[in-house]
Motif scaffolding. Sequence first.
Motif, PDB file in Angstrom:
ATOM      1  N   GLN A   1       8.334 -18.068 -45.530  1.00 16.08           N
ATOM      2  CA  GLN A   1       9.004 -19.300 -45.136  1.00 16.08           C
ATOM      3  C   GLN A   1       8.015 -20.446 -44.950  1.00 16.08           C
ATOM      4  OE1 GLN A   1      11.624 -16.767 -42.145  1.00 16.08           O
ATOM      5  NE2 GLN A   1      12.224 -18.900 -42.024  1.00 16.08           N
ATOM      6  N   VAL A   2       6.859 -20.169 -44.359  1.00 16.08           N
ATOM      7  CA  VAL A   2       5.878 -21.209 -44.068  1.00 16.08           C
ATOM      8  C   VAL A   2       5.127 -21.651 -45.316  1.00 16.08           C
ATOM      9  CG1 VAL A   2       3.677 -21.645 -42.874  1.00 16.08           C
ATOM     10  CG2 VAL A   2       5.589 -20.599 -41.648  1.00 16.08           C
ATOM     11  N   THR A   3       4.776 -20.712 -46.178  1.00 12.95           N
ATOM     12  CA  THR A   3       3.926 -21.032 -47.334  1.00 12.95           C
ATOM     13  C   THR A   3       4.691 -21.183 -48.639  1.00 12.95           C
ATOM     14  OG1 THR A   3       3.507 -18.712 -47.929  1.00 12.95           O
ATOM     15  CG2 THR A   3       2.063 -19.711 -46.256  1.00 12.95           C
ATOM     16  N   GLY A   4       5.858 -20.563 -48.733  1.00 10.67           N
ATOM     17  CA  GLY A   4       6.568 -20.548 -50.004  1.00 10.67           C
ATOM     18  C   GLY A   4       5.938 -19.611 -51.004  1.00 10.67           C
ATOM     19  N   GLU A   5       4.966 -18.810 -50.545  1.00 10.19           N
ATOM     20  CA  GLU A   5       4.253 -17.887 -51.420  1.00 10.19           C
ATOM     21  C   GLU A   5       4.734 -16.455 -51.217  1.00 10.19           C
ATOM     22  OE1 GLU A   5       0.231 -18.508 -50.208  1.00 10.19           O
ATOM     23  OE2 GLU A   5      -0.085 -20.193 -51.580  1.00 10.19           O
ATOM     24  N   ASN A   6       4.487 -15.636 -52.222  1.00 12.17           N
ATOM     25  CA  ASN A   6       4.826 -14.223 -52.130  1.00 12.17           C
ATOM     26  C   ASN A   6       3.923 -13.537 -51.113  1.00 12.17           C
ATOM     27  OD1 ASN A   6       4.540 -11.223 -53.084  1.00 12.17           O
ATOM     28  ND2 ASN A   6       6.389 -11.978 -54.077  1.00 12.17           N
ATOM     29  N   VAL A   7       4.462 -12.518 -50.441  1.00 13.48           N
ATOM     30  CA  VAL A   7       3.663 -11.823 -49.417  1.00 13.48           C
ATOM     31  C   VAL A   7       2.481 -11.069 -50.026  1.00 13.48           C
ATOM     32  CG1 VAL A   7       5.531 -11.604 -47.749  1.00 13.48           C
ATOM     33  CG2 VAL A   7       5.203  -9.815 -49.465  1.00 13.48           C
ATOM     34  N   ASP A   8       2.438 -10.928 -51.339  1.00 11.66           N
ATOM     35  CA  ASP A   8       1.261 -10.314 -51.962  1.00 11.66           C
ATOM     36  C   ASP A   8      -0.011 -11.079 -51.594  1.00 11.66           C
ATOM     37  OD1 ASP A   8       2.805  -8.378 -53.102  1.00 11.66           O
ATOM     38  OD2 ASP A   8       2.892  -9.310 -55.088  1.00 11.66           O
ATOM     39  N   ILE A   9       0.123 -12.394 -51.383  1.00  6.83           N
ATOM     40  CA  ILE A   9      -1.030 -13.197 -50.979  1.00  6.83           C
ATOM     41  C   ILE A   9      -1.506 -12.774 -49.595  1.00  6.83           C
ATOM     42  CG2 ILE A   9      -1.879 -15.532 -50.600  1.00  6.83           C
ATOM     43  CD1 ILE A   9      -1.081 -14.995 -53.477  1.00  6.83           C
ATOM     44  N   LEU A  10      -0.552 -12.512 -48.705  1.00  5.42           N
ATOM     45  CA  LEU A  10      -0.901 -12.034 -47.361  1.00  5.42           C
ATOM     46  C   LEU A  10      -1.607 -10.688 -47.444  1.00  5.42           C
ATOM     47  CD1 LEU A  10       1.318 -12.081 -44.179  1.00  5.42           C
ATOM     48  CD2 LEU A  10       0.259  -9.956 -44.923  1.00  5.42           C
ATOM     49  N   TYR A  11      -1.054  -9.776 -48.234  1.00  8.73           N
ATOM     50  CA  TYR A  11      -1.672  -8.453 -48.360  1.00  8.73           C
ATOM     51  C   TYR A  11      -3.073  -8.548 -48.960  1.00  8.73           C
ATOM     52  CZ  TYR A  11       2.746  -6.159 -47.213  1.00  8.73           C
ATOM     53  OH  TYR A  11       3.873  -5.725 -46.566  1.00  8.73           O
ATOM     54  N   ALA A  12      -3.255  -9.467 -49.906  1.00  4.52           N
ATOM     55  CA  ALA A  12      -4.582  -9.652 -50.499  1.00  4.52           C
ATOM     56  C   ALA A  12      -5.575 -10.154 -49.458  1.00  4.52           C
ATOM     57  CB  ALA A  12      -4.492 -10.626 -51.667  1.00  4.52           C
ATOM     58  N   ALA A  13      -5.102 -11.025 -48.579  1.00  2.00           N
ATOM     59  CA  ALA A  13      -5.971 -11.542 -47.515  1.00  2.00           C
ATOM     60  C   ALA A  13      -6.376 -10.427 -46.560  1.00  2.00           C
ATOM     61  CB  ALA A  13      -5.261 -12.663 -46.756  1.00  2.00           C
ATOM     62  N   LEU A  14      -5.434  -9.543 -46.237  1.00  2.00           N
ATOM     63  CA  LEU A  14      -5.765  -8.421 -45.364  1.00  2.00           C
ATOM     64  C   LEU A  14      -6.729  -7.463 -46.052  1.00  2.00           C
ATOM     65  CD1 LEU A  14      -2.383  -7.479 -43.632  1.00  2.00           C
ATOM     66  CD2 LEU A  14      -4.222  -8.939 -42.793  1.00  2.00           C
ATOM     67  N   LYS A  15      -6.507  -7.214 -47.325  1.00  3.30           N
ATOM     68  CA  LYS A  15      -7.405  -6.328 -48.078  1.00  3.30           C
ATOM     69  C   LYS A  15      -8.823  -6.883 -48.082  1.00  3.30           C
ATOM     70  CE  LYS A  15      -7.928  -4.011 -52.546  1.00  3.30           C
ATOM     71  NZ  LYS A  15      -7.353  -3.838 -53.917  1.00  3.30           N
ATOM     72  N   ALA A  16      -8.934  -8.193 -48.195  1.00  2.00           N
ATOM     73  CA  ALA A  16     -10.257  -8.823 -48.185  1.00  2.00           C
ATOM     74  C   ALA A  16     -10.951  -8.632 -46.840  1.00  2.00           C
ATOM     75  CB  ALA A  16     -10.131 -10.314 -48.502  1.00  2.00           C
ATOM     76  N   ARG A  17     -10.166  -8.440 -45.796  1.00  2.00           N
ATOM     77  CA  ARG A  17     -10.723  -8.185 -44.465  1.00  2.00           C
ATOM     78  C   ARG A  17     -10.946  -6.686 -44.222  1.00  2.00           C
ATOM     79  NH1 ARG A  17      -7.196 -11.975 -40.288  1.00  2.00           N
ATOM     80  NH2 ARG A  17      -7.087 -13.871 -41.581  1.00  2.00           N
ATOM     81  N   GLY A  18     -10.630  -5.873 -45.201  1.00  2.00           N
ATOM     82  CA  GLY A  18     -10.789  -4.428 -45.052  1.00  2.00           C
ATOM     83  C   GLY A  18      -9.662  -3.774 -44.287  1.00  2.00           C
TER      84      GLY A  18
END
Length: 203
Positions: A146-163
């Motif tokens: 809702q906030v970004t208009g982006e797919n949650v895959d972007i969120l998961y990618a950000a978490l993956k980058a944090r390990g």
Amino acid sequence: MDEDRFWELIERSDRETRSRKERLAWLNTRLCQLSADEIIDYHMWWELNANRGYTCDMYALSCYLLRRESTDGFEYFIYWLMSLGREAYDQVADCPDRVMELPQVVHLLDLKRRWFAERRRGLPWSDEEYPGFELLAYVALDAYEQVTGENVDILYAALKARGVRSRFPLLAAEFGEQDWDIADDAEVARRLPRLARYLTSPN
């Protein structure tokens, strides 16, 4: 967002609402007021805390409470324990047998015992009491979209980058060397003595 703020939101969502539906809406509203990075932080703390519950002892708890072996049920049981707040979740994650100190769990076990003694059909508890809360895990995902208009895959990618990644869904076999036979009464008594005493008590 730090871990204290994460748990503050979880606990306030319980105190300030009267149903699970209201609670989800309350959290969604609060998260949608945050930045995308803060929403990612929130979900990171969600995943890290949920992963703490990924143990065979906790799996046994969910099986005995739900009266069935279910990996999905186990996952949602962990989410329900988290919904009870930081203090309750910490004590059970650190020592699963301390689940018997939670009044919510004792209440559910008593309901189940009376229900089956009376040979009644269906579930012994209401939807609001059910020891599983799947939808609580999706609040940050919905807010992020809702906030970004982006797919949650972007969120998961950000978490993956944090390990950081979720350890669910899972197979019981994935417990590896820590696995044990939850049908072994002697092992249950050794690992979860308070739960075992309740299960074998006549009343």
